[in-house]
Structure formats: structure tokens, C-alpha cells
Motif scaffolding. Structure first.
Motif, short mmCIF file in Angstrom:
data_model
loop_
_atom_site.label_atom_id
_atom_site.label_comp_id
_atom_site.label_asym_id
_atom_site.label_seq_id
_atom_site.Cartn_x
_atom_site.Cartn_y
_atom_site.Cartn_z
N VAL A 40 21.33 0.23 37.66
CA VAL A 40 19.88 0.06 37.85
C VAL A 40 19.51 0.38 39.29
CG1 VAL A 40 17.96 -1.56 37.76
CG2 VAL A 40 19.79 -1.68 36.03
N TYR A 41 18.51 1.23 39.43
CA TYR A 41 18.01 1.59 40.76
C TYR A 41 17.36 0.39 41.42
CZ TYR A 41 14.88 3.74 44.24
OH TYR A 41 14.20 4.07 45.39
N CYS A 42 17.73 0.15 42.67
CA CYS A 42 17.18 -0.99 43.42
C CYS A 42 15.99 -0.51 44.24
CB CYS A 42 18.25 -1.59 44.31
SG CYS A 42 19.68 -2.19 43.41
N GLU A 43 14.84 -0.52 43.63
CA GLU A 43 13.64 -0.04 44.31
C GLU A 43 13.38 -0.89 45.56
OE1 GLU A 43 9.03 1.12 43.17
OE2 GLU A 43 10.33 0.17 41.69
N LEU A 92 24.62 9.36 59.82
CA LEU A 92 23.77 10.55 59.88
C LEU A 92 22.49 10.25 60.64
CD1 LEU A 92 24.14 11.58 56.13
CD2 LEU A 92 25.22 12.73 58.08
N ALA A 93 22.01 11.24 61.37
CA ALA A 93 20.73 11.09 62.07
C ALA A 93 19.62 10.96 61.04
CB ALA A 93 20.49 12.30 62.96
N ARG A 94 18.59 10.21 61.36
CA ARG A 94 17.51 9.95 60.39
C ARG A 94 16.76 11.22 59.99
NH1 ARG A 94 14.62 4.19 60.07
NH2 ARG A 94 16.50 2.91 60.17
N ASN A 95 16.79 12.24 60.84
CA ASN A 95 16.10 13.48 60.50
C ASN A 95 16.98 14.41 59.66
OD1 ASN A 95 17.89 14.21 62.48
ND2 ASN A 95 16.41 15.31 63.75
N ASN A 96 18.22 13.99 59.40
CA ASN A 96 19.11 14.75 58.52
C ASN A 96 18.63 14.56 57.07
OD1 ASN A 96 21.37 15.44 56.77
ND2 ASN A 96 22.65 15.42 58.60
N PRO A 97 18.45 15.63 56.31
CA PRO A 97 17.95 15.47 54.93
C PRO A 97 18.87 14.66 54.03
CG PRO A 97 18.65 17.73 55.37
CD PRO A 97 18.61 17.03 56.69
N LEU A 98 20.13 14.48 54.43
CA LEU A 98 21.07 13.68 53.63
C LEU A 98 21.06 12.21 54.01
CD1 LEU A 98 24.21 16.03 53.61
CD2 LEU A 98 22.35 15.90 51.93
N SER A 99 20.35 11.86 55.07
CA SER A 99 20.44 10.50 55.60
C SER A 99 19.87 9.45 54.66
CB SER A 99 19.73 10.42 56.96
OG SER A 99 19.82 9.13 57.49
N LEU A 100 18.73 9.71 54.05
CA LEU A 100 18.11 8.72 53.18
C LEU A 100 18.89 8.58 51.88
CD1 LEU A 100 15.78 6.73 52.81
CD2 LEU A 100 14.45 8.59 51.80
N HIS A 101 19.35 7.36 51.60
CA HIS A 101 20.18 7.08 50.43
C HIS A 101 19.47 6.11 49.48
CE1 HIS A 101 23.38 9.18 52.40
NE2 HIS A 101 24.30 8.76 51.55
N ILE A 102 19.86 6.21 48.21
CA ILE A 102 19.38 5.28 47.19
C ILE A 102 20.53 4.39 46.73
CG2 ILE A 102 17.47 6.68 46.37
CD1 ILE A 102 19.32 7.71 44.16
N LEU A 103 20.20 3.21 46.27
CA LEU A 103 21.19 2.21 45.86
C LEU A 103 20.99 1.85 44.39
CD1 LEU A 103 23.41 0.07 46.54
CD2 LEU A 103 21.53 -1.46 47.18
N TYR A 104 22.09 1.85 43.65
CA TYR A 104 22.11 1.39 42.26
C TYR A 104 23.10 0.24 42.15
CZ TYR A 104 19.35 5.11 40.03
OH TYR A 104 18.33 5.94 39.62
#
Length: 197
Positions: A147-150, A159-171
Motif C-alpha cells: 500500500v502506497y503511503c501517501e 542524491l541531491a534534491r534536484n536529481n530527478p531520482l531523488s524523490l522516492h515513494i514508500l509502500y
């Protein structure tokens, strides 16, 4: 050697012969598109971490091979994370060669690892995470009823915050939810040990 089986896969401890193909896997640009690249020495260090984790906890990120030809195809498994905003936690992770994508193998192996974690090791919860733009990995999480943890999206500390891979989602998935969504209806038809639940 500790190993588990699914319909098409063998999930087992690491062997010396896995190192060379694992190095190639970690240098595949498509495979590592949404991950932090690893060189040969980093790959060897990672395998050693997996081996040590197994010695400490009894489970780990395992090597994965096809039953049909015993070919190494990547990894799947569980390991403790103490470096994330939501740590301590046990993460389920997977990584397969491109030619084995789109066949349901990651999902098949991940389902087995959830079973191992919840029934054999009595874990209360298992998590998974990936770069928000990594739709393929997120889809596997959904297929195994995580389940996605909104509201729990986070930036990866490596990773630097401006790196497109930096933002992650948690399940996440709790043992109680796994029993309800996965084990329910199979108790009487398969050889599960009810004392473990």
C-alpha cells in the motif's frame, strides 16, 4: 545452501559464480536507470553485505535463478534498513536482467519473499521504496498488495534534491494485511503452518 522455490525460480544464497553476472547487471544502463550505479568493487561489497546480513538475521537479499536452466537472473529478498527516514524497517527489493522483465518473475519472487518474511521470520511489516518515476518497480509493489503511503514521499539522502531520482515513494504491507489479502482462502488448500501465523 539455503534456498526457496517458486513455480519458475530458485531463490538462494550467493555463490562466487554470481559475482561476474551481478557486476554486469549493475552496469546495465537500463536496469540502473532509476538506481544509484555500482562499479565492480561496490558490487562485491554489496554481496558481502548480503552474506553478513544472512548470518545475522537468517534472511537476506538472495540470488535468484531460473529453474529451467539454473541461470542467474538477479536478486530478490529482504533486509534491514537503518538509514531511511522511516527506519528501522525491513525492505523487500529486487533487480533482474532486462531480458527477464515483463514476465511476472519479479512479482513471483517478491510474493515468495513476503511469505518467507511473514511466516518463517514472523515480521510485522515489510516496506519497499523506489524513485517516484520508477513506474515498473511501483507496479510490482502494487501487484504484491503493498500500500502506497501517501504523504511519506521522501528525498534519498544519497542524491541531491534536484536529481530527478531523488524523490522516492514508500509502500508498506503489514503481516495482518498480508494474511487477509494473500493467505486467506489458501490455508486449507496449501501446506501452511498455522502456528506460524
Amino acid at each position: 545452501m539455503i534456498y526457496y522455490e517458486t513455480e519458475r525460480l530458485i531463490i538462494r544464497q550467493w555463490q562466487q559464480s554470481d559475482i561476474a553476472p551481478f557486476v554486469l547487471l549493475n552496469q546495465d544502463k537500463a536496469v540502473m536507470q532509476f538506481l544509484i550505479p555500482l562499479n565492480e568493487q561496490q558490487t562485491i561489497t554489496l554481496v558481502n553485505k548480503f552474506i553478513q546480513h544472512f548470518k545475522q538475521f537468517g534472511y537476506t537479499i538472495y540470488a535468484c535463478e531460473l529453474k529451467s536452466n539454473r541461470q542467474f537472473i538477479g536478486f530478490i529478498g529482504l533486509w534491514h534498513r537503518f538509514d531511511m527516514p522511516f527506519s528501522p524497517c525491513v525492505e523487500i527489493g529486487w533487480r533482474l536482467f532486462r531480458k527477464h522483465w515483463g514476465q511476472g518473475l519479479a512479482t513471483e519472487a517478491a510474493k515468495k519473499c513476503l511469505e518467507i518474511g511473514f511466516l518463517e521470520f514472523n515480521l510485522d511489516e515489510i516496506v519497499s521504496f523506489c524513485a517516484k518515476i520508477n513506474i515498473k518497480s511501483e507496479r510490482v509493489m502494487q501487484k504484491i498488495n503493498m500500500v502506497y503511503c501517501e504523504g511519506d514521499d521522501f528525498y534519498h539522502y544519497k542524491l541531491a534534491r534536484n536529481n530527478p531520482l531523488s524523490l522516492h515513494i514508500l509502500y508498506r504491507i503489514k503481516k495482518t494485511a498480508w494474511i487477509e489479502t494473500t493467505l486467506h482462502g489458501r490455508i486449507n488448500s496449501e501446506n501452511f503452518n498455522l502456528a506460524q501465523i
